[in-house]
Design an enzyme around this catalytic site. Structure first.
Site, PDB file in Angstrom:
ATOM      1  N   HIS A 116       0.835  -1.205   0.000  1.00  0.00           N
ATOM      2  CA  HIS A 116       0.000   0.000   0.000  1.00  0.00           C
ATOM      3  C   HIS A 116       0.875   1.263   0.000  1.00  0.00           C
ATOM      4  O   HIS A 116       0.654   2.202  -0.765  1.00  0.00           O
ATOM      5  CB  HIS A 116      -0.898  -0.069   1.241  1.00  0.00           C
ATOM      6  CG  HIS A 116      -1.884   1.065   1.353  1.00  0.00           C
ATOM      7  ND1 HIS A 116      -2.635   1.270   2.471  1.00  0.00           N
ATOM      8  CD2 HIS A 116      -2.225   2.052   0.496  1.00  0.00           C
ATOM      9  CE1 HIS A 116      -3.416   2.329   2.301  1.00  0.00           C
ATOM     10  NE2 HIS A 116      -3.173   2.829   1.101  1.00  0.00           N
ATOM     11  N   GLU A 119       2.395   1.601  -3.349  1.00  0.00           N
ATOM     12  CA  GLU A 119       1.421   2.147  -4.312  1.00  0.00           C
ATOM     13  C   GLU A 119       1.411   3.680  -4.236  1.00  0.00           C
ATOM     14  O   GLU A 119       1.406   4.371  -5.247  1.00  0.00           O
ATOM     15  CB  GLU A 119       0.030   1.581  -3.991  1.00  0.00           C
ATOM     16  CG  GLU A 119      -1.110   2.159  -4.823  1.00  0.00           C
ATOM     17  CD  GLU A 119      -2.290   2.584  -3.965  1.00  0.00           C
ATOM     18  OE1 GLU A 119      -2.654   3.772  -4.033  1.00  0.00           O
ATOM     19  OE2 GLU A 119      -2.849   1.736  -3.231  1.00  0.00           O
ATOM     20  N   HIS A 120       1.414   4.203  -3.008  1.00  0.00           N
ATOM     21  CA  HIS A 120       1.449   5.660  -2.862  1.00  0.00           C
ATOM     22  C   HIS A 120       2.776   6.244  -3.352  1.00  0.00           C
ATOM     23  O   HIS A 120       2.797   7.269  -4.022  1.00  0.00           O
ATOM     24  CB  HIS A 120       1.289   6.036  -1.384  1.00  0.00           C
ATOM     25  CG  HIS A 120      -0.122   6.008  -0.889  1.00  0.00           C
ATOM     26  ND1 HIS A 120      -0.757   7.111  -0.406  1.00  0.00           N
ATOM     27  CD2 HIS A 120      -1.006   4.989  -0.797  1.00  0.00           C
ATOM     28  CE1 HIS A 120      -1.993   6.794  -0.031  1.00  0.00           C
ATOM     29  NE2 HIS A 120      -2.159   5.499  -0.254  1.00  0.00           N
ATOM     30  N   GLU A 217      -4.322   7.132   7.021  1.00  0.00           N
ATOM     31  CA  GLU A 217      -5.389   6.542   6.214  1.00  0.00           C
ATOM     32  C   GLU A 217      -5.890   5.252   6.875  1.00  0.00           C
ATOM     33  O   GLU A 217      -7.092   5.017   6.997  1.00  0.00           O
ATOM     34  CB  GLU A 217      -4.879   6.245   4.804  1.00  0.00           C
ATOM     35  CG  GLU A 217      -5.942   5.663   3.883  1.00  0.00           C
ATOM     36  CD  GLU A 217      -5.368   5.143   2.567  1.00  0.00           C
ATOM     37  OE1 GLU A 217      -4.295   5.631   2.145  1.00  0.00           O
ATOM     38  OE2 GLU A 217      -5.977   4.243   1.980  1.00  0.00           O
TER      39      GLU A 217
HETATM   40 ZN   LIG Z   1      -3.984   4.586   0.355  1.00  0.00          ZN
END
Ligand SMILES: [Zn+2]
Length: 1020
Positions: A116, A119-120, A217
């Site tokens: 994750h 991905e960012h 998040e």
């Molecule tokens: Zn995210």
């Protein structure tokens, strides 16, 4: 059951449990789209097969398979890259809304959230595009209809769609460079992942805390107890490999991840040998292949990425577990537990078996005729199904789950027993054949129902199967599975019963999970985080401490830097077409004077029906009940049908009968507006009569006498709405902030905001709902008739006459006298806009902030400038709220026609963000932006203005918003002609010097606001 849900379970074989649509707060544009004519699609199939015969080599790829799929009007091609083994799927289809997606199998073995965070981070700058966050910059340099990136439990995908060929190439360059050549700098890792930093980076004496976008998040994600529960369920039912960890990241584990580990993970997982490329649409495949080969793949050799997910070993004995969660202030305090029972089924690559199990999942849980609906929901054992209920095919082994939320602790054992008994009953009796038929009918409808984002849905829905080495083309072939299914059923009437015995009764791989709220849950999490923080700070050497201070500064400065974006490709405002294609609608009166809008278009033999029924004459006491009436009207039975029979009848002839509340600003008249309920349905052309017959029964004989049924529905609706708060908090905050600024916004809040949530909560706790049910009956009698009605119908040209004839008969049979301008209303004199600031206290670890100002009508000369202003401000707000502030997102939104609103999403800050909204206005007034920013903002606005429209949705703009083609053309021109000084003017007039403003904060207790005399506080 809803069509979209079923198509998803069908094509996709399941739900996508994805951690965070990263861009979702920034981009909530939902497109509705492109028509595909069958003739054009057939031509494509022939061309494709001639150009790409199996075995042909093109740009380093070899064609492996070519398959036409007539039921979806497409031709699928599967290719493989020779040097690296990269897999490629192209879907040729006569659809201009082209899609690109690159995906990787990402299989973490810990809960640091490495896929994750990666991905960012890859979207933060790359070799060819070294600027900060090129992905976000491209949002305003493109006419994309979708741009995003998602991390699932075993994959990471990067999809986009656009109708513009140059744009496609631009975005593909940025995406490809991002995933294969990212900078992955340490600062990007610290910003997006996690870091130690002084709370105030300008004050060295302020405490050191954890910060980071993904860190915050994920705290936000798990503030939603149902999300937490779904995560724990996945971890528990398939525990032995990658599904046993939290791919999105557990906030308590995220700080164990190092920058080195992130780079390592990239090297192995983001390699062509572990990549899947997907393209879709009417653009030539050869160009895509050449670009990918020449710029990227030609530089790689094959590796073994070692990312296989092994099958979960089957258990010999069932297992169970319990988790704790926070107390939900929106739910009844006595009934807050959840319980589910989950079963491991078959391997995802067995596509026929998963097809059968998807159908079985629908039969078991969907709609009031489903055995689990009858056995669990109707007796009131829980307030609603657990969100994880149903068939789920996104993991190596697919699963089926059934269970409830909103359960009393003492009922848990009983629920377990009822689940067992229900399976026994099905094994004994089977399913009625008309229920099986209605599921198959829904498959047929969903294949014909076109959406604008069809290509994108394919990209996402095929991912789970393809990612685990299943055959994606086989996944598309639905007709052959239906035929096979029918054959098996005909040969063996007990086919489904045997499946139930095999997969549920005799399956020891069964996992029971319960969840209950725990006093002090949030405080406990907080103290665990603080303990970790303390431990880390305690071991910091003086050098490390000064590095923390330094890094905070460096990151802060980097975020402030003005950058040269000339490396990024862009479309120009001149690429936006000046002309508008007129929507082919006719308007006439039918059935004694009811206004009917008809639109002939290629709907694939479906007819779409909508009716607007005005609520303007409803009394003040009854008006708040309008949303509840919408929620129950088609779910209580009608005429001689009880609610089960009505649901069954609707499923057999249509895609379902839906009703929703509707408010709309008048596009010209500042004192005009529309308030109404909207009825809608779609069906095969041949079933239009039967569908309208059902609506007739509802108009004349909707039932309001089944109190037990009503109790069930109220409790389900209340639960679903309460669940939506933590996920859509920014929308609730925006709606609440706008409520005091205008009558229509106030009504929208009452019907769809926190007021409605609280109203439903109170009703779900009420002792006796008889008076409410009686009021609904009075309300229904007032609304259901021709007196305040307008109708729209979309159908195929050759069915036009028949459709209108059938409609005429339907309308003639209704009560009431049709009126001229039946639905427009005037804003009452009694409402006066005022300033109002409210803090709604909820025990979340994060905030949702919003501020709102009255806007202008759609056709007003300033309407274009306000829309562009909101986009220009996005740049400033994104930097302050997300990059510096660590919130998941923030931005501004203007109309069209409605209020101007600021928002933040999953925000660690509160008053600071409210001040940032004011600072954004000052930033505009002081000329903080350039003409280039204005041009980019226009592109951004046009992504929404010119979003593709599906045949079923053509003419909606005119029908629902009263925007004619002329008004639309004028509005487009207003947006195109905006210049920088217009923005300064409207920012001054409407935002700085506006007569009133509204503000709202949804979040935890806040001392600053408690002591602020301009703010009022509401609890729970
Ligand atoms: Zn995210």
């Amino acid at each position: 059951m809803t069509i979209s849900r079923f198509l998803r379970s069908l094509v996709s074989q399941g739900k996508v449990l994805s951690h965070g649509y990263r861009r979702e707060a920034a981009r909530t544009v939902v497109t509705t789209s492109s028509s595909t004519s069958q003739a054009a699609a057939v031509a494509t199939a022939e061309v494709v097969e001639a150009e790409f015969p199996v075995g042909r080599e093109v740009s380093g790829f070899v064609v492996r398979e070519v398959q036409e799929v007539p039921e979806l009007h497409l031709t699928a091609l599967r290719l493989q890259h020779q040097a690296t083994g990269a897999d490629y799927l192209h879907i040729a289809r006569a659809d201009p809304n082209n899609v690109f997606c690159v995906g990787f199998r990402t299989t973490p073995m810990d809960s640091t959230g490495v896929p994750h965070i990666l991905e960012h981070t890859v979207l933060c700058g790359s070799e060819k595009f070294p600027c900060r966050d090129p992905f976000f910059k491209m949002l305003n340099r493109s006419l994309s209809t979708f741009m995003n990136a998602m991390t699932g439990c075993d994959y990471t995908i990067y999809p986009f769609s656009t109708q513009h060929p140059v744009d496609f190439r631009n975005l593909m360059s940025v995406y490809m460079d991002a995933v294969f050549k990212p900078n992955l700098s340490e600062l990007d890792f610290l910003q997006e992942g996690w870091r130690l930093e002084h709370q105030d980076i300008k004050d060295q004496s302020s405490p050191i805390v954890f910060k980071g976008v993904v860190f915050n998040e994920m705290k936000g994600v798990f503030a939603d107890s149902q999300r937490l529960f779904m995560q724990k369920l996945l971890n528990g039912i398939l525990p032995s490999h990658t599904y046993g960890v939290v791919s999105g990241g557990d906030p308590l584990v995220i700080p164990q991840l190092t920058w080195e580990q992130l780079k390592q993970f990239h090297a192995y997982h983001y390699h062509p040998s572990n990549a899947r490329f997907f393209t879709y649409g009417d653009q030539p495949l050869a160009n895509h292949l050449e670009f990918i080969q020449d710029n990227y793949l030609s530089h790689y050799n094959k590796i073994d990425p070692n990312t296989e997910v092994p099958e979960e070993p089957s258990w010999k004995e069932p297992r169970s577990a319990h988790v704790a969660c926070g107390i939900d202030p929106m739910a009844n305090a006595e009934v807050q537990s959840s319980i589910v029972v989950s079963y491991k089924l078959v391997d995802i690559t067995d596509t026929f078996e998963t097809f059968v199990l998807a159908i079985l999942g629908e039969l078991l849980t969907s709609g009031p005729n489903a055995p689990f609906y009858k056995a669990l929901l109707e007796p009131g054992l829980g307030s609603s199904f657990s969100p994880s209920s149903g068939y789920d095919g996104h993991t190596r082994s697919s699963t089926f789950t059934v269970g409830l939320q909103g359960v009393k602790d003492q009922d848990i054992e009983k629920i377990k027993a009822v689940i067992e008994e229900t399976f026994d009953g099905i094994i004994e009796e089977g399913f009625p054949s008309d229920r099986v038929e209605s599921v198959l009918h829904n498959i047929e409808l969903s294949l014909k129902h076109q959406t604008s984002s069809f290509g994108l849905s394919l990209a996402m829905n095929l991912t789970p199967l393809w990612n685990l080495d299943g055959d994606p083309i086989d996944g598309l072939l639905i007709n052959n599975k239906i035929t096979k299914f029918r054959k098996y059923l005909a040969e063996n009437p007990k086919f489904l019963q045997q499946k139930v015995r095999e997969y549920f009764k005799e399956n020891p791989h069964k996992y029971t999970l319960t969840m209950a709220p725990q006093e002090g849950y949030e405080e406990n999490l907080q103290s665990l985080e603080e303990a970790q923080l303390k431990e880390r700070i305690a071991v910091l050497t003086p050098e490390e401490r000064s590095r923390v201070w330094q890094l905070g500064h460096t990151l802060g400065n980097k975020q402030e830097e003005e950058e040269d974006l000339s490396c990024l490709p862009t479309l120009q405002v001149s690429d936006i077409p000046r002309n508008v294609t007129p929507v082919p609608v006719t308007v006439q009166t039918l059935g004694g004077g009811v206004e009917v809008q008809a639109c002939d278009c290629p709907t694939n033999d479906l007819t779409y029906f909508s009716a607007v029924l005005s609520t303007r004459d409803v009394s003040e006491e009854l008006r708040p009940l309008v949303p509840l009436l919408c929620g129950v009207l088609t779910r209580m039975g009608a005429g001689d049908m009880d609610f089960r029979q009505l649901d069954q009848a609707a499923d057999l002839v249509s895609g379902g009968l839906s009703v929703s509340p509707h408010t709309c600003f008048h596009p010209i008249d500042v004192m005009g507006y529309e308030e109404a309920i909207v009825l809608s349905s779609h069906s095969l052309n041949t079933n239009l009569q039967k569908t309208l017959d059902l609506w007739s029964s509802i108009f004349s004989e909707a039932k309001f006498n089944d109190l037990q049924r009503f109790n069930t529905l109220v409790s389900m609706i209340a639960t679903e709405q309460a669940n939506s708060l933590v996920y859509s908090g920014h929308q609730y905050a925006m709606t609440a902030a706008a409520a005091s600024t205008g009558h229509v916004s106030s009504l929208a809040e009452s019907w769809g905001g926190l007021s409605q949530l609280r109203r439903m909560k109170a009703l779900s706790e009420a002792q006796d709902l008889t008076p409410t049910l009686e009021s609904l009956q009075v309300l229904a009698r007032q609304l259901l008739g021709r007196q305040g009605m307008r109708v729209a119908i979309n159908t195929t040209p050759n069915h036009h006459d028949t459709a209108l004839h059938i409609l005429e008969g339907f309308l003639k049979g209704l009560d009431g006298t049709p009126a001229i301008n039946p639905t427009l209303a005037s804003i009452p004199q009694t409402f006066s806009p005022h300033t109002c600031k409210t803090h709604h206290v909820f025990p979340f670890p994060i905030n949702f902030a919003s501020k709102a100002f009255p806007g202008v009508p759609y056709a007003h000369p300033d309407a274009g400038a306000l829309r562009v202003l909101a986009r220009v401000m996005f740049r400033f707000l994104h930097r302050e709220i997300r990059e510096k502030g660590g919130a998941y997102g923030g931005g501004a939104k203007a109309g069209p026609g409605g209020p101007f609103g600021f928002y933040s999403y999953r925000d660690p800050h509160s008053t600071q963000t409210l001040a940032t909204f004011d600072a954004a206005v000052e930033w505009v007034l002081s000329g903080g932006f350039s003409e280039r920013d204005v041009a980019e903002a226009k592109l951004g606005v046009f992504q929404a203005v010119d979003a593709p429209v599906s045949p079923g949705a053509m003419g909606r703009r005119r029908f629902f918003s009263h925007i004619t083609d002329e008004l639309f053309a004028d509005h487009r021109r207003l947006v195109l002609d905006v210049v920088a000084q217009d923005l300064v003017k409207v920012a001054r007039t409407y935002l700085r010097d506006g007569p009133v403003e509204g503000a709202c904060l949804i979040g935890p207790q806040n001392v600053d606001l408690d002591n602020d005399p301009f703010w009022s506080t509401v609890h729970g």
